[in-house]
Design a protein around this motif. Structure first.
Motif, PDB file in Angstrom:
ATOM      1  N   PHE A  22       0.802  -1.220   0.000  1.00  0.00           N
ATOM      2  CA  PHE A  22       0.000   0.000   0.000  1.00  0.00           C
ATOM      3  C   PHE A  22       0.837   1.273   0.000  1.00  0.00           C
ATOM      4  O   PHE A  22       0.339   2.339  -0.336  1.00  0.00           O
ATOM      5  CB  PHE A  22      -0.965  -0.009   1.181  1.00  0.00           C
ATOM      6  CG  PHE A  22      -2.061  -1.021   1.001  1.00  0.00           C
ATOM      7  CD1 PHE A  22      -3.098  -0.792   0.129  1.00  0.00           C
ATOM      8  CD2 PHE A  22      -2.026  -2.228   1.678  1.00  0.00           C
ATOM      9  CE1 PHE A  22      -4.089  -1.726  -0.068  1.00  0.00           C
ATOM     10  CE2 PHE A  22      -3.017  -3.171   1.499  1.00  0.00           C
ATOM     11  CZ  PHE A  22      -4.049  -2.923   0.622  1.00  0.00           C
ATOM     12  N   TYR A  23       2.108   1.187   0.370  1.00  0.00           N
ATOM     13  CA  TYR A  23       2.967   2.369   0.348  1.00  0.00           C
ATOM     14  C   TYR A  23       3.890   2.416  -0.861  1.00  0.00           C
ATOM     15  O   TYR A  23       4.683   3.341  -1.001  1.00  0.00           O
ATOM     16  CB  TYR A  23       3.793   2.447   1.630  1.00  0.00           C
ATOM     17  CG  TYR A  23       2.957   2.774   2.837  1.00  0.00           C
ATOM     18  CD1 TYR A  23       2.302   3.990   2.945  1.00  0.00           C
ATOM     19  CD2 TYR A  23       2.812   1.857   3.865  1.00  0.00           C
ATOM     20  CE1 TYR A  23       1.521   4.294   4.041  1.00  0.00           C
ATOM     21  CE2 TYR A  23       2.030   2.144   4.975  1.00  0.00           C
ATOM     22  CZ  TYR A  23       1.399   3.368   5.055  1.00  0.00           C
ATOM     23  OH  TYR A  23       0.627   3.659   6.131  1.00  0.00           O
ATOM     24  N   ALA A  24       3.802   1.453  -1.760  1.00  0.00           N
ATOM     25  CA  ALA A  24       4.685   1.403  -2.921  1.00  0.00           C
ATOM     26  C   ALA A  24       4.254   2.367  -4.018  1.00  0.00           C
ATOM     27  O   ALA A  24       5.077   2.804  -4.809  1.00  0.00           O
ATOM     28  CB  ALA A  24       4.754  -0.015  -3.474  1.00  0.00           C
ATOM     29  N   VAL A  25       2.976   2.692  -4.064  1.00  0.00           N
ATOM     30  CA  VAL A  25       2.464   3.589  -5.098  1.00  0.00           C
ATOM     31  C   VAL A  25       1.840   4.805  -4.436  1.00  0.00           C
ATOM     32  O   VAL A  25       1.521   4.793  -3.248  1.00  0.00           O
ATOM     33  CB  VAL A  25       1.429   2.879  -6.001  1.00  0.00           C
ATOM     34  CG1 VAL A  25       2.084   1.790  -6.816  1.00  0.00           C
ATOM     35  CG2 VAL A  25       0.296   2.310  -5.201  1.00  0.00           C
ATOM     36  N   GLU A  26       1.667   5.867  -5.230  1.00  0.00           N
ATOM     37  CA  GLU A  26       1.103   7.098  -4.679  1.00  0.00           C
ATOM     38  C   GLU A  26      -0.379   6.957  -4.350  1.00  0.00           C
ATOM     39  O   GLU A  26      -0.855   7.501  -3.371  1.00  0.00           O
ATOM     40  CB  GLU A  26       1.305   8.245  -5.664  1.00  0.00           C
ATOM     41  CG  GLU A  26       2.735   8.654  -5.814  1.00  0.00           C
ATOM     42  CD  GLU A  26       2.893   9.803  -6.787  1.00  0.00           C
ATOM     43  OE1 GLU A  26       1.881  10.440  -7.119  1.00  0.00           O
ATOM     44  OE2 GLU A  26       4.027  10.053  -7.184  1.00  0.00           O
ATOM     45  N   ASN A  27      -1.089   6.253  -5.199  1.00  0.00           N
ATOM     46  CA  ASN A  27      -2.530   6.153  -5.026  1.00  0.00           C
ATOM     47  C   ASN A  27      -2.869   4.843  -4.318  1.00  0.00           C
ATOM     48  O   ASN A  27      -2.543   3.757  -4.803  1.00  0.00           O
ATOM     49  CB  ASN A  27      -3.211   6.206  -6.396  1.00  0.00           C
ATOM     50  CG  ASN A  27      -4.690   6.432  -6.285  1.00  0.00           C
ATOM     51  OD1 ASN A  27      -5.314   6.082  -5.300  1.00  0.00           O
ATOM     52  ND2 ASN A  27      -5.246   7.041  -7.313  1.00  0.00           N
ATOM     53  N   ARG A  28      -3.542   4.941  -3.206  1.00  0.00           N
ATOM     54  CA  ARG A  28      -3.885   3.730  -2.443  1.00  0.00           C
ATOM     55  C   ARG A  28      -4.954   2.895  -3.147  1.00  0.00           C
ATOM     56  O   ARG A  28      -5.034   1.694  -2.948  1.00  0.00           O
ATOM     57  CB  ARG A  28      -4.376   4.121  -1.040  1.00  0.00           C
ATOM     58  CG  ARG A  28      -3.321   4.824  -0.235  1.00  0.00           C
ATOM     59  CD  ARG A  28      -2.739   3.896   0.795  1.00  0.00           C
ATOM     60  NE  ARG A  28      -1.588   4.476   1.437  1.00  0.00           N
ATOM     61  CZ  ARG A  28      -1.618   5.178   2.541  1.00  0.00           C
ATOM     62  NH1 ARG A  28      -2.764   5.407   3.143  1.00  0.00           N
ATOM     63  NH2 ARG A  28      -0.517   5.662   3.059  1.00  0.00           N
ATOM     64  N   PHE A  29      -5.789   3.542  -3.964  1.00  0.00           N
ATOM     65  CA  PHE A  29      -6.794   2.795  -4.716  1.00  0.00           C
ATOM     66  C   PHE A  29      -6.114   1.834  -5.695  1.00  0.00           C
ATOM     67  O   PHE A  29      -6.525   0.680  -5.830  1.00  0.00           O
ATOM     68  CB  PHE A  29      -7.731   3.748  -5.471  1.00  0.00           C
ATOM     69  CG  PHE A  29      -8.715   3.042  -6.343  1.00  0.00           C
ATOM     70  CD1 PHE A  29      -9.792   2.370  -5.788  1.00  0.00           C
ATOM     71  CD2 PHE A  29      -8.558   3.026  -7.717  1.00  0.00           C
ATOM     72  CE1 PHE A  29     -10.704   1.702  -6.583  1.00  0.00           C
ATOM     73  CE2 PHE A  29      -9.455   2.364  -8.524  1.00  0.00           C
ATOM     74  CZ  PHE A  29     -10.538   1.704  -7.955  1.00  0.00           C
ATOM     75  N   ALA A  30      -5.082   2.307  -6.387  1.00  0.00           N
ATOM     76  CA  ALA A  30      -4.351   1.449  -7.323  1.00  0.00           C
ATOM     77  C   ALA A  30      -3.674   0.303  -6.577  1.00  0.00           C
ATOM     78  O   ALA A  30      -3.628  -0.827  -7.072  1.00  0.00           O
ATOM     79  CB  ALA A  30      -3.322   2.269  -8.094  1.00  0.00           C
ATOM     80  N   ALA A  31      -3.166   0.582  -5.394  1.00  0.00           N
ATOM     81  CA  ALA A  31      -2.549  -0.476  -4.587  1.00  0.00           C
ATOM     82  C   ALA A  31      -3.587  -1.507  -4.170  1.00  0.00           C
ATOM     83  O   ALA A  31      -3.311  -2.706  -4.177  1.00  0.00           O
ATOM     84  CB  ALA A  31      -1.876   0.126  -3.364  1.00  0.00           C
ATOM     85  N   ALA A  32      -4.778  -1.043  -3.814  1.00  0.00           N
ATOM     86  CA  ALA A  32      -5.845  -1.971  -3.432  1.00  0.00           C
ATOM     87  C   ALA A  32      -6.271  -2.836  -4.617  1.00  0.00           C
ATOM     88  O   ALA A  32      -6.541  -4.032  -4.450  1.00  0.00           O
ATOM     89  CB  ALA A  32      -7.030  -1.199  -2.874  1.00  0.00           C
ATOM     90  N   VAL A  33      -6.310  -2.248  -5.796  1.00  0.00           N
ATOM     91  CA  VAL A  33      -6.649  -3.020  -7.002  1.00  0.00           C
ATOM     92  C   VAL A  33      -5.605  -4.115  -7.241  1.00  0.00           C
ATOM     93  O   VAL A  33      -5.948  -5.263  -7.529  1.00  0.00           O
ATOM     94  CB  VAL A  33      -6.775  -2.084  -8.228  1.00  0.00           C
ATOM     95  CG1 VAL A  33      -6.839  -2.878  -9.518  1.00  0.00           C
ATOM     96  CG2 VAL A  33      -7.986  -1.197  -8.094  1.00  0.00           C
ATOM     97  N   GLY A  34      -4.342  -3.767  -7.108  1.00  0.00           N
ATOM     98  CA  GLY A  34      -3.280  -4.764  -7.284  1.00  0.00           C
ATOM     99  C   GLY A  34      -3.318  -5.846  -6.227  1.00  0.00           C
ATOM    100  O   GLY A  34      -3.097  -7.023  -6.514  1.00  0.00           O
ATOM    101  N   PHE A  35      -3.620  -5.460  -4.993  1.00  0.00           N
ATOM    102  CA  PHE A  35      -3.722  -6.435  -3.904  1.00  0.00           C
ATOM    103  C   PHE A  35      -4.875  -7.403  -4.142  1.00  0.00           C
ATOM    104  O   PHE A  35      -4.717  -8.618  -3.982  1.00  0.00           O
ATOM    105  CB  PHE A  35      -3.902  -5.698  -2.581  1.00  0.00           C
ATOM    106  CG  PHE A  35      -4.034  -6.597  -1.396  1.00  0.00           C
ATOM    107  CD1 PHE A  35      -2.943  -7.295  -0.922  1.00  0.00           C
ATOM    108  CD2 PHE A  35      -5.250  -6.746  -0.747  1.00  0.00           C
ATOM    109  CE1 PHE A  35      -3.058  -8.129   0.179  1.00  0.00           C
ATOM    110  CE2 PHE A  35      -5.378  -7.574   0.339  1.00  0.00           C
ATOM    111  CZ  PHE A  35      -4.281  -8.273   0.807  1.00  0.00           C
ATOM    112  N   ILE A  36      -5.998  -6.877  -4.558  1.00  0.00           N
ATOM    113  CA  ILE A  36      -7.162  -7.731  -4.830  1.00  0.00           C
ATOM    114  C   ILE A  36      -6.880  -8.659  -6.017  1.00  0.00           C
ATOM    115  O   ILE A  36      -7.231  -9.846  -5.984  1.00  0.00           O
ATOM    116  CB  ILE A  36      -8.419  -6.877  -5.057  1.00  0.00           C
ATOM    117  CG1 ILE A  36      -8.819  -6.200  -3.738  1.00  0.00           C
ATOM    118  CG2 ILE A  36      -9.558  -7.700  -5.619  1.00  0.00           C
ATOM    119  CD1 ILE A  36      -9.875  -5.135  -3.881  1.00  0.00           C
TER     120      ILE A  36
END
Length: 69
Positions: A22-36
């Motif tokens: 969640f801290y690797a990218v600026e946008n947390r939404f994009a991180a959540a998409v990748g995690f899902i």
């Protein structure tokens, strides 16, 4: 005690990896998409390389989508 020590590497790895996602990218939404995307592809027993590629592609697509919206 052996069964407790057996699960320590998995617990430490997950505790270190989840916040890094969640801290690797600026946008947390994009991180959540990748995690899902990673969770879904891992659920269907894809290889580690495939899970990483799918999640990276999902983050890239989500950031492109966010940039153009």
């Amino acid at each position: 005690i052996y069964s407790f020590l057996y699960y320590i590497p998995y617990a430490v790895l997950s505790v270190m990896t989840i916040p890094a996602i969640f801290y690797a990218v600026e946008n947390r939404f994009a991180a959540a998409v990748g995690f899902i995307a990673a969770m879904i592809s891992a659920y269907f027993e894809r290889s580690l390389l495939a899970v990483a590629a799918i999640s990276c592609t999902a983050v890239f697509a989500a950031e492109l989508l966010i940039m153009y919206i």
